[in-house]
Design a protein around this motif. Structure first.
Motif, short mmCIF file in Angstrom:
data_model
loop_
_atom_site.label_atom_id
_atom_site.label_comp_id
_atom_site.label_asym_id
_atom_site.label_seq_id
_atom_site.Cartn_x
_atom_site.Cartn_y
_atom_site.Cartn_z
N TYR A 244 0.98 -0.99 0.12
CA TYR A 244 0.10 0.19 0.11
C TYR A 244 0.91 1.15 0.02
CZ TYR A 244 -3.12 3.64 1.74
OH TYR A 244 -3.95 4.84 2.03
N HIS A 245 0.61 2.23 -0.91
CA HIS A 245 1.27 3.50 -1.02
C HIS A 245 0.22 4.49 -1.28
CE1 HIS A 245 3.91 6.39 -3.33
NE2 HIS A 245 4.24 6.10 -2.08
N PHE A 246 -0.01 5.24 -0.40
CA PHE A 246 -0.98 6.43 -0.42
C PHE A 246 -0.94 7.12 -1.32
CE2 PHE A 246 -2.50 10.81 0.61
CZ PHE A 246 -3.80 10.45 0.99
N THR A 247 0.21 7.95 -1.86
CA THR A 247 0.34 8.60 -2.95
C THR A 247 -0.08 8.00 -4.28
OG1 THR A 247 2.38 9.81 -1.93
CG2 THR A 247 1.83 10.01 -4.30
N SER A 248 0.19 6.71 -4.50
CA SER A 248 -0.33 5.92 -5.67
C SER A 248 -1.89 6.03 -5.54
CB SER A 248 0.29 4.41 -5.61
OG SER A 248 2.00 4.76 -5.63
N LEU A 249 -2.40 5.49 -4.53
CA LEU A 249 -3.82 5.56 -4.44
C LEU A 249 -4.44 6.81 -4.71
CD1 LEU A 249 -6.63 4.48 -3.40
CD2 LEU A 249 -6.07 5.05 -1.14
N LEU A 250 -3.79 7.93 -4.22
CA LEU A 250 -4.31 9.36 -4.54
C LEU A 250 -4.25 9.65 -6.06
CD1 LEU A 250 -5.22 12.03 -3.42
CD2 LEU A 250 -2.82 12.69 -3.39
N LEU A 251 -3.15 9.01 -6.68
CA LEU A 251 -2.95 9.27 -8.25
C LEU A 251 -4.23 8.72 -8.93
CD1 LEU A 251 0.85 9.14 -8.47
CD2 LEU A 251 -0.55 11.02 -9.30
N ASN A 252 -4.63 7.35 -8.37
CA ASN A 252 -5.60 6.56 -9.02
C ASN A 252 -7.09 7.52 -8.88
OD1 ASN A 252 -5.38 3.52 -9.94
ND2 ASN A 252 -3.76 4.07 -8.53
N LEU A 253 -7.23 7.88 -7.56
CA LEU A 253 -8.37 8.79 -7.53
C LEU A 253 -8.31 10.06 -8.28
CD1 LEU A 253 -9.03 8.39 -3.58
CD2 LEU A 253 -9.86 6.98 -5.54
N TYR A 359 -6.53 -1.61 -8.76
CA TYR A 359 -5.51 -0.93 -7.59
C TYR A 359 -6.10 -1.02 -6.33
CZ TYR A 359 -1.82 1.58 -5.32
OH TYR A 359 -0.83 1.88 -4.66
N ILE A 360 -7.37 -0.47 -6.14
CA ILE A 360 -8.08 -0.43 -4.94
C ILE A 360 -8.32 -1.92 -4.32
CG2 ILE A 360 -10.06 0.05 -3.66
CD1 ILE A 360 -9.98 2.71 -5.42
N SER A 361 -8.58 -2.78 -5.29
CA SER A 361 -9.02 -4.02 -4.79
C SER A 361 -7.75 -4.93 -4.63
CB SER A 361 -9.81 -4.99 -6.02
OG SER A 361 -9.96 -6.11 -5.75
N ALA A 374 -15.30 4.46 -1.53
CA ALA A 374 -15.96 5.58 -1.47
C ALA A 374 -15.26 6.84 -1.86
CB ALA A 374 -16.23 5.73 0.01
N GLY A 375 -13.95 6.80 -1.68
CA GLY A 375 -13.05 7.91 -2.56
C GLY A 375 -13.44 7.72 -4.06
N PHE A 376 -13.28 6.74 -4.55
CA PHE A 376 -13.36 6.46 -6.08
C PHE A 376 -14.78 6.89 -6.53
CE2 PHE A 376 -14.95 3.69 -9.48
CZ PHE A 376 -14.16 3.76 -10.46
N VAL A 377 -15.95 6.61 -5.90
CA VAL A 377 -17.14 6.95 -6.21
C VAL A 377 -17.27 8.49 -6.02
CG1 VAL A 377 -19.52 6.66 -5.68
CG2 VAL A 377 -18.24 4.64 -5.81
N SER A 378 -16.98 9.00 -5.00
CA SER A 378 -16.86 10.46 -4.86
C SER A 378 -16.13 11.25 -5.88
CB SER A 378 -16.35 10.79 -3.55
OG SER A 378 -17.13 10.19 -2.36
N ALA A 379 -14.88 10.66 -6.33
CA ALA A 379 -14.13 11.54 -7.26
C ALA A 379 -14.91 11.47 -8.45
CB ALA A 379 -13.01 10.62 -7.46
N SER A 380 -15.72 10.41 -8.70
CA SER A 380 -16.39 10.17 -10.12
C SER A 380 -17.47 11.17 -9.87
CB SER A 380 -16.91 8.96 -10.21
OG SER A 380 -15.92 8.11 -10.54
N ALA A 381 -18.07 11.52 -8.88
CA ALA A 381 -19.27 12.44 -8.46
C ALA A 381 -18.84 13.71 -8.94
CB ALA A 381 -19.98 12.12 -7.44
N LEU A 382 -17.67 13.90 -8.10
CA LEU A 382 -17.16 15.41 -7.98
C LEU A 382 -16.85 15.89 -9.48
CD1 LEU A 382 -16.60 17.80 -6.29
CD2 LEU A 382 -14.16 16.75 -5.82
N GLY A 383 -16.18 14.76 -10.24
CA GLY A 383 -15.87 15.31 -11.71
C GLY A 383 -16.75 15.42 -12.67
N MET A 384 -17.93 14.65 -12.12
CA MET A 384 -18.98 14.85 -13.07
C MET A 384 -19.54 16.13 -12.96
SD MET A 384 -22.79 12.37 -12.87
CE MET A 384 -24.19 12.90 -14.13
N ALA A 385 -19.62 16.92 -11.57
CA ALA A 385 -20.29 18.04 -11.23
C ALA A 385 -19.28 19.08 -11.93
CB ALA A 385 -20.43 18.31 -9.95
N CYS A 386 -18.10 18.95 -11.75
CA CYS A 386 -16.91 19.83 -11.98
C CYS A 386 -16.67 20.11 -13.57
CB CYS A 386 -15.77 19.58 -11.52
SG CYS A 386 -15.65 19.66 -9.67
N GLY A 387 -16.95 19.04 -14.39
CA GLY A 387 -17.00 19.24 -15.53
C GLY A 387 -17.61 20.47 -16.23
#
Length: 704
Positions: A244-253, A359-361, A374-387
């Protein structure tokens, strides 16, 4: 299957073996019925009656023991309650630790009982599924419908743990009183926030939530990602912790967020961009949909690529998306609609959502996986609104070195720059999990994930119940029991009990039960309805209301901002008050109402009608997506949890195909004229929605 059998055997409470549902007996009964039906079709009615009787007897045995144990725990708590009252009157602080220990003993007994109920619920669901799969007709629908709604239902005792909640409440109140409010006479019912969490109570609450499928917002939204949540500790967990590497997870999100921004940032201006290149405004459907067409293929090869590496596909994705957005922006100065299409196709080929999921799995520890999901889903929702919101800010018109910068091209240039910066950050900071192929090669991944992590398969939907009791009675060991069924059914049994990931799309399709197919149809329907709403918004509002691109962008941004609040409402309240299948059906009906209200009829089409119907459709579809994916994660086979052709890929393909069909429908309907565009695109959405509601009604009881 030996390791899997041993894992399950460790879960069983040995002294209560004779009170478990006899899974082995039920399994043999199914095989006997299969032989009888082969001889005569007239035996079908007898089979239904006889199997119902056998199942009733098994449930009754379990429920009576459950009630007996509940009574025993209630008696223990009654005695301790008297001691508690006497202690409070004497104000004897010295006796408090001893009384606390006594309550903890009761808590441990309660945990054992909850575990007992959970395993029986698991076994019951499994045998009902096995029966339906073997005979091809809906015994589960009949059995649940007749038993669950009866006033004397014993089935509710297994699935709803009636009576246990009272024991939990008494134990919680007394422990909290001893630990937190000694001498203050403040109850947890009066001020729940004052009660500090007790480890025993937290364990009991988690067990109750797991049994009743009660979830909080984090768990609810995390399930949207269709990333398997492992219930049992495995030897691989230590390896995952080290990888596990937090920065790598953050990059995926961040990759997930940027891709969703990339998808929706062009929606407000796609029609004006098409017009500026000499095409019809409705060609915006094809422009938007070309990205989805490419994503149908990219999802598969990215999913396969993630078996070997995570960094390389992410780098490839970033490069392709940089090229795609650059081409999209240059199409204006090239005055070429074809360059515009090629740019969007490249963007679709860069979709790495499958890599983000994998990667998350594979690389996030179990204790953090739900938060990451939850971060994956939230990132998707936030991107949908920000676009669309970002598109609203890009309202300018300048030239720079013979390159035009306006509302049409800036979305491409901004996203190209964003992907370039992301690529540099990825190259510098991402850490490939060390020895990924050695630690988790395909063969090992299939075995470990299929056997060890399927112990409580998909929460409580498809797991196997341990059958160590029957092994002891019949003198069988683990190895013998896996092969003790009739030889003529070996092929069917192997197909069902094999937990290894599927290796082809055909194999994956064969594992789709009617319930899974209906959930995928619902997902297709809601994505189609949302895509029609979003993709043609600029065309419709421009034609009927003369809205500018900025107004459209603000409207779409506001729609996108409803995603997280809606999920908070459903995850924190609705999913715990109502059954998910009830919310599912209600949300489908609300989507249907929203679609019906969107049609242009005799009266002039107005802004209030459009806004209200769009808001209702979008919000209902968001509610529907949440419960749909949550149910899908429970009803799908464990073999679809991992590997290349996993449930996440199937849902992505269904949603992407829906977007392709919707965008294509917008373009085709445009040839009939703007006056008929709205109704022409809504009609298929209406029909698909009606079909999904009918299909849900047919499979409703299989979602119990």
């Amino acid at each position: 299957m030996v390791a899997f059998g041993k894992k399950l055997k460790q879960l069983q409470i040995q002294e209560w073996e004779s009170f478990y549902i006899n899974y082995k007996l039920m399994k043999k009964k199914v095989n006997q019925y299969a032989r009888q039906i082969e001889v005569s079709e007239r035996n079908r009615e007898y089979v239904l009656r006889d199997f119902s009787r056998v199942l009733d007897n098994q449930i009754e045995k379990t429920v009576l023991f459950l009630l007996e144990q509940e009574g025993r725990l209630a008696s223990m708590l009654s005695v301790l309650g008297e001691q508690h009252d006497a202690l409070v009157q004497r104000d004897d602080a010295a006796m408090i630790p001893e009384l606390q220990e006594s309550y903890i003993v009761v808590g441990k007994e309660l945990l054992k009982l909850l575990h007992f109920v959970e395993l029986n619920a698991i076994g019951l669901r499994k045998i009902l599924k096995k029966f339906d799969k073997r005979f091809g007709y809906k015994f589960t629908n009949y059995y649940v419908k007749t038993r669950a709604s009866h006033p004397y239902s014993q089935l509710k005792q297994v699935f709803k743990h009636v009576g246990i909640s009272a024991v939990v409440g008494t134990l919680s109140r007394h422990l909290a009183d001893l630990k937190d409010h000694q001498g203050t006479f403040i109850s947890i019912y009066d001020q729940p926030a004052l009660s500090l969490p007790d480890p025993m109570i937290e364990s009991i609450r988690a067990a109750v939530d797991r049994l009743s499928n009660s979830i909080d917002f984090l768990q609810y939204i995390g399930k949207h990602a269709l990333i398997p949540e492992e219930e049992l500790p495995t030897n691989a967990d230590n390896d995952v912790d080290e990888r596990y590497h937090f920065t790598s997870l953050l990059l995926n999100l961040v990759n997930t967020f940027l891709y969703m921004v990339n998808t929706y940032i062009i929606v407000p201006t796609a029609d004006s961009y098409s017009l500026s290149l000499g095409a019809a405004a409705t060609v915006c459907g094809a422009v938007i949909g070309s990205m989805a067409v490419a994503q149908v293929f990219s999802s598969v090869y990215f999913s396969a690529w993630s078996n070997k590496s995570y960094l390389k596909p992410l780098i490839f994705s970033s490069i392709v998306l940089f090229i795609g957005n650059t081409l999209y922006a240059l199409a204006y100065d090239f005055n070429s609609i074809y360059v515009l299409f090629i740019g969007r196709v490249f963007c679709g080929l860069g979709s790495a959502r499958a890599v983000n999921r994998r990667y998350i799995s594979d690389c996030v520890p179990v204790k953090l996986r739900m938060k990451a999901s939850a971060g994956f889903v939230s990132a998707s929702a936030l991107g949908m609104a920000c676009g669309p919101a970002l598109a609203a800010l890009l309202q300018t018109n300048h030239s720079f070195f013979f390159i035009t910068l306006n509302e049409n091209t800036l979305p491409g240039w901004v996203m190209a720059l964003a992907w370039l910066v992301y690529l540099l950050w990825l190259w510098i900071s991402f850490r490939e999990p060390y020895n990924n192929e050695k630690l988790n090669p395909p063969a090992l991944r299939e075995t470990s994930n299929g056997l060890e992590n399927a112990a409580l398969e998909n929460d409580v939907s498809e797991p196997l119940l341990t059958i160590s009791l029957e092994k002891q009675h019949d003198g069988h060991n683990d190895e013998d029991d896996d092969n003790d069924d009739d030889e003529e059914f070996n092929n069917n049994e192997e197909a069902e009990e094999n937990h290894q990931p599927v290796t082809s799309i055909v194999s994956a399709y064969k594992l789709l039960t009617p319930s899974v197919k209906v959930q995928l149809l619902i997902y297709f329907m809601l994505k189609y309805a949302m895509e029609v709403l979003l993709a043609e918004s600029s065309v419709i509002t421009s034609y009927y209301f003369i809205w500018s691109s900025g107004k459209v962008a603000i409207f779409l941004g506001c729609l996108g901002l409803t995603v997280l609040p809606v999920n908070v409402l459903v995850g924190s309240y609705l999913s715990n008050v109502f059954e998910e299948r009830q919310v599912l059906l209600a949300a489908e009906i609300m989507v249907l109402i929203g679609i019906v209200l969107s049609f242009q009829v005799i009266i002039p089409y107005s802004v209030p009608q459009y806004v209200c119907s769009a808001l209702l459709t979008f919000v209902a579809a968001e509610v529907l997506e949440g419960v749909n994916l949550s149910l899908l994660s429970r009803v799908m086979s464990s073999r679809l949890k991992r590997g290349t052709y996993n449930g996440g890929l199937l849902s992505t393909e269904a949603g992407t195909l829906a977007r392709v069909v919707a965008d294509g429908a917008i373009t085709l309907a445009g040839y009939g004229g703007m006056s008929t565009l709205l109704n022409a695109t809504l009609l298929p959405s209406l029909l698909i929605c009606i079909c999904s509601i009918v299909a849900t009604c047919f499979t409703y009881n299989s979602l119990y």
